[in-house]
Design a protein around this motif. Structure first.
Motif, PDB file in Angstrom:
ATOM      1  N   UNK A 189       0.842  -1.207   0.000  1.00  0.00           N
ATOM      2  CA  UNK A 189       0.000   0.000   0.000  1.00  0.00           C
ATOM      3  C   UNK A 189       0.870   1.247   0.000  1.00  0.00           C
ATOM      4  N   UNK A 229      -4.031   6.558   8.673  1.00  0.00           N
ATOM      5  CA  UNK A 229      -4.603   5.570   7.746  1.00  0.00           C
ATOM      6  C   UNK A 229      -3.578   4.473   7.460  1.00  0.00           C
ATOM      7  N   UNK A 231      -8.182   9.137   0.423  1.00  0.00           N
ATOM      8  CA  UNK A 231      -8.571  10.492   0.042  1.00  0.00           C
ATOM      9  C   UNK A 231      -7.862  11.453   0.980  1.00  0.00           C
ATOM     10  N   UNK A 290      -8.738   7.575  11.911  1.00  0.00           N
ATOM     11  CA  UNK A 290      -7.871   7.358  10.747  1.00  0.00           C
ATOM     12  C   UNK A 290      -7.374   5.925  10.672  1.00  0.00           C
ATOM     13  N   UNK A 291      -6.951   5.398  11.807  1.00  0.00           N
ATOM     14  CA  UNK A 291      -6.492   4.010  11.853  1.00  0.00           C
ATOM     15  C   UNK A 291      -7.629   3.057  11.468  1.00  0.00           C
ATOM     16  N   UNK A 322      -7.912   2.984   7.789  1.00  0.00           N
ATOM     17  CA  UNK A 322      -6.871   2.153   7.187  1.00  0.00           C
ATOM     18  C   UNK A 322      -7.180   0.673   7.330  1.00  0.00           C
ATOM     19  N   UNK A 343     -16.285  10.721   2.778  1.00  0.00           N
ATOM     20  CA  UNK A 343     -15.807  11.001   1.420  1.00  0.00           C
ATOM     21  C   UNK A 343     -15.119   9.772   0.814  1.00  0.00           C
ATOM     22  N   UNK A 344     -14.265   9.133   1.595  1.00  0.00           N
ATOM     23  CA  UNK A 344     -13.526   7.986   1.060  1.00  0.00           C
ATOM     24  C   UNK A 344     -14.357   6.704   1.076  1.00  0.00           C
ATOM     25  N   UNK A 347      -4.952   5.036  -2.671  1.00  0.00           N
ATOM     26  CA  UNK A 347      -5.412   4.254  -1.514  1.00  0.00           C
ATOM     27  C   UNK A 347      -6.217   5.080  -0.517  1.00  0.00           C
ATOM     28  N   UNK A 349      -6.347  13.746  -4.396  1.00  0.00           N
ATOM     29  CA  UNK A 349      -6.750  12.444  -4.947  1.00  0.00           C
ATOM     30  C   UNK A 349      -7.952  11.813  -4.234  1.00  0.00           C
ATOM     31  N   UNK A 350      -8.752  11.098  -5.023  1.00  0.00           N
ATOM     32  CA  UNK A 350      -9.962  10.414  -4.546  1.00  0.00           C
ATOM     33  C   UNK A 350      -9.836   8.946  -4.913  1.00  0.00           C
ATOM     34  N   UNK A 351      -9.768   8.091  -3.899  1.00  0.00           N
ATOM     35  CA  UNK A 351      -9.553   6.660  -4.156  1.00  0.00           C
ATOM     36  C   UNK A 351     -10.723   6.019  -4.895  1.00  0.00           C
ATOM     37  N   UNK A 352     -11.898   6.654  -4.819  1.00  0.00           N
ATOM     38  CA  UNK A 352     -13.050   6.094  -5.511  1.00  0.00           C
ATOM     39  C   UNK A 352     -13.078   6.473  -6.994  1.00  0.00           C
TER      40      UNK A 352
END
Lengths: 282, 322
Positions: free
Chosen positions: A71, A133, A123, B68-69, B72, B103-104, A121, A112-115
């Motif tokens: 990733x 993340x 947003x 956030x975690x 992920x 959003x994601x 990977x 960037x938008x992962x969708x």
């Protein structure tokens, strides 16, 4: 794409250097086209991105959702032009799409938008999101007993966001030796030089104190980047690669100038920049 | 959707249904994991930690990293239930909720514990009366406020199977059982708990039981009150709200939250678009609450069966005066 372990290192370095120049040329054309963007940070991070996507990471451009892929989380989402141009160089994005950067209804948002884009990977855009993340990705790999690794790229000014240090503590606590953070240490943020804004020094000592394995490299030297990013992890510790870079690297009038954080080149400046980059290629 | 209601005499802390369902799901599905911000005891997850230590992540007192975690973890195929006191989970990590989840579209289940004024005496720092207004406007984020332990379990089971971000808002205030054990949660559907055509009582969470009690008192006055469980805050059942506006003389909304932007706000938006009628929004009226237990504070703000009854009668009088 698997790491090109069998390729002779000088040959690989030459190929990565040429690819990086091509990515910079594309990224600057994109910013010029959109009349928006962050070319300074695009150029400081390009060599890291190219080294990761064209050599270090285990990815399959034909199957970007391959579950066992490494990733990469682009935390400094404003350097999207460099990311998209690198994805194109890696065969994960049609090169023709780059000409639509930030156009109405384009897949290539300013951030960037992962969708929308395969290979993205996370947003990102607001700073300080990527490392948490990536920490979650690395935790998932541990839970799944999977061998893939997680890479994340942040800016250096970005590390002023406290969420990074929350994640830094967590990654060390959970011994995430499958996590590699690369800091694009270009020493400039939007308003000023980073050390005149909030002094981040001594940056390596901060990460060491947080329990990370720290490697410092020249972030424009592909050989140093290859060794730092491909090398075995220190068992039980996440790795922080501080990539010392130059904002606007490769173009004389952009280098180390805070104005190029989100400067947009004129037609003449674009022509000069493309010319300087072409000469570097020779 | 209309269901039979049988209000139990005993009261239940919905966290017990939450945690037993979570453990049951984790035993059956290796993707299910829990993420907490040190809130091991307040989320009642000690047992989960003992049973599934490899799938229990305590990020420490760090809510941005917690969300956030979780994003992920979800992006890599896990199903994280991200659990913390609702006041901190939502307010401290709101940008992560917006960007990393909404959003994601990361498949994270946020579990906001001890919401509303459940932390009574601890004061407004620990009250979470803004969370519904904040979360329901985030695209792609499902927002659910279960009314009893049965619905809590049903919502948890649904949340595991639904692919996308969810915010489940839970309390610690004991409530009676209302629904039958085979209840299945459907997002975007209001549940009619009682029929009636004079006035409509639209409630969610711990106040649904009180709305039912108020309807019984109104029945004694020969006022037919429709009671809707509006547990699905986002998406909201527009048709049920419009029907309540068309078929009764007014709507009372009842929530343990600010009267601005939550259930009352959402209902007012729908009827302003579709069928204007009188609405009384009951909740916390744009103030920080004084000191007191949750029971005291609910009474202070009129959020009792008799308070709801009184508001309903006043609304009908107002409607009669035209």
């Amino acid at each position: 794409m698997s790491a090109t372990n069998t390729e002779e290192i000088p040959g690989l370095e030459r190929r990565l250097r040429q690819a990086s120049i091509a990515v910079r040329r594309n990224a600057l054309r994109m910013v010029h086209h959109a009349k928006l963007g962050h070319p300074g940070g695009d150029f400081s991070s390009t060599d890291v991105l190219v080294t990761l996507y064209l050599s270090v990471m285990k990815i399959d451009p034909r199957n970007p959702a391959w579950p066992n892929r490494d990733r990469f989380v682009m935390s400094k989402g404003h350097s999207s032009a460099a990311l998209y141009a690198t994805l194109a160089a890696a065969g994960m994005l049609e090169e023709a799409a780059l000409a639509t950067y930030m156009d109405p209804l384009s897949l290539l948002n300013g951030h960037p938008d992962r969708n929308k884009v395969a290979g993205v990977e996370a947003n990102t855009g607001p700073l300080g999101h990527g490392l948490p993340i990536a920490t979650g990705c690395a935790l998932a790999a541990k839970m799944q007993r999977a061998a893939w690794r997680t890479f994340v790229l942040t800016g250096d000014g970005e590390l002023q966001e406290g969420s990074n240090w929350e994640a830094a503590l967590c990654a060390a606590q959970y011994k995430l030796d499958n996590l590699v953070l690369i800091v694009d240490r270009n020493r400039i943020q939007q308003g000023d030089f980073t050390e005149s804004t909030i002094n981040m020094n001594p940056l390596g000592e901060k990460w060491r104190a947080f329990g990370w394995h720290v490697i410092e490299v020249n972030g424009h030297n592909h050989g140093e980047l290859l060794r730092a990013l491909s090398g075995p992890a220190l068992p039980g510790k996440p790795t922080c690669v501080i990539a010392n870079t130059i904002k606007g690297h490769g173009v004389s009038f952009m280098e180390n100038n805070p104005a190029w954080h989100h400067g947009v080149p004129t037609d003449a400046q674009l022509a000069q920049a493309l010319d300087e980059l072409a000469k570097e290629e020779l | 959707m209309s269901v039979e209601v049988a209000t139990s005499a005993d009261l239940f802390d919905c966290r017990n249904a939450f945690v037993s369902t979570l453990e049951e799901m984790a035993a059956a599905d290796r993707r299910v994991c829990a993420v907490v911000n040190d809130s091991v005891s307040s989320t009642k997850l000690k047992g989960f930690r003992e049973k599934f230590p490899d799938r229990f992540v305590n990020v420490g007192i760090a809510e941005q990293n917690m969300v956030g975690t979780s994003a992920g973890l979800a992006s890599a195929g896990m199903i994280p239930f991200c659990c913390g006191a609702s006041c901190f989970l939502t307010a401290r990590a709101m940008e992560q909720v917006k960007v990393d989840l909404g959003y994601a579209k990361n498949n994270v289940k946020l579990c906001g514990m001890s919401s509303g004024m459940a932390y009574g005496e601890l004061g407004p720092t620990h009250h979470s009366i803004e969370d519904l207004a904040w979360t329901r406007v985030i695209p792609n984020l499902m927002v659910v406020v279960p009314a009893d332990p049965i619905e809590t379990r049903a919502v948890m089971l649904w949340a595991r199977d639904y692919v996308g971000p969810v915010f489940v808002r839970l309390s610690r205030m004991p409530v009676p059982k209302l629904l039958s054990g085979d209840f299945v949660f459907e997002p975007g559907k209001a549940v009619t708990l009682r029929e009636g055509d004079d006035i409509a009582l639209l409630a969610n969470g711990v106040l649904v039981a009180r709305a039912l009690q108020a309807a019984e008192k109104l029945h004694e006055r020969r006022i037919g009150a429709r009671v809707l469980n509006m547990s699905s805050m986002a998406p909201m059942d527009r048709e049920a709200v419009i029907a309540a506006a068309r078929e009764t003389r007014g709507i009372v909304t009842i929530e343990e939250a600010s009267v601005y932007g939550g259930l009352g706000g959402a209902v007012a938006e729908i009827i302003a678009d579709e069928h204007p009628t009188l609405v009384k929004r009951m909740g916390v009226p744009g103030v920080f609450a004084p000191t007191g237990s949750v029971e005291f504070l609910l009474e202070h703000f009129g959020l009792t069966a008799s308070g709801i009854e009184k508001a309903a009668v006043e609304l009908l009088n107002k409607a009669a005066m035209g």
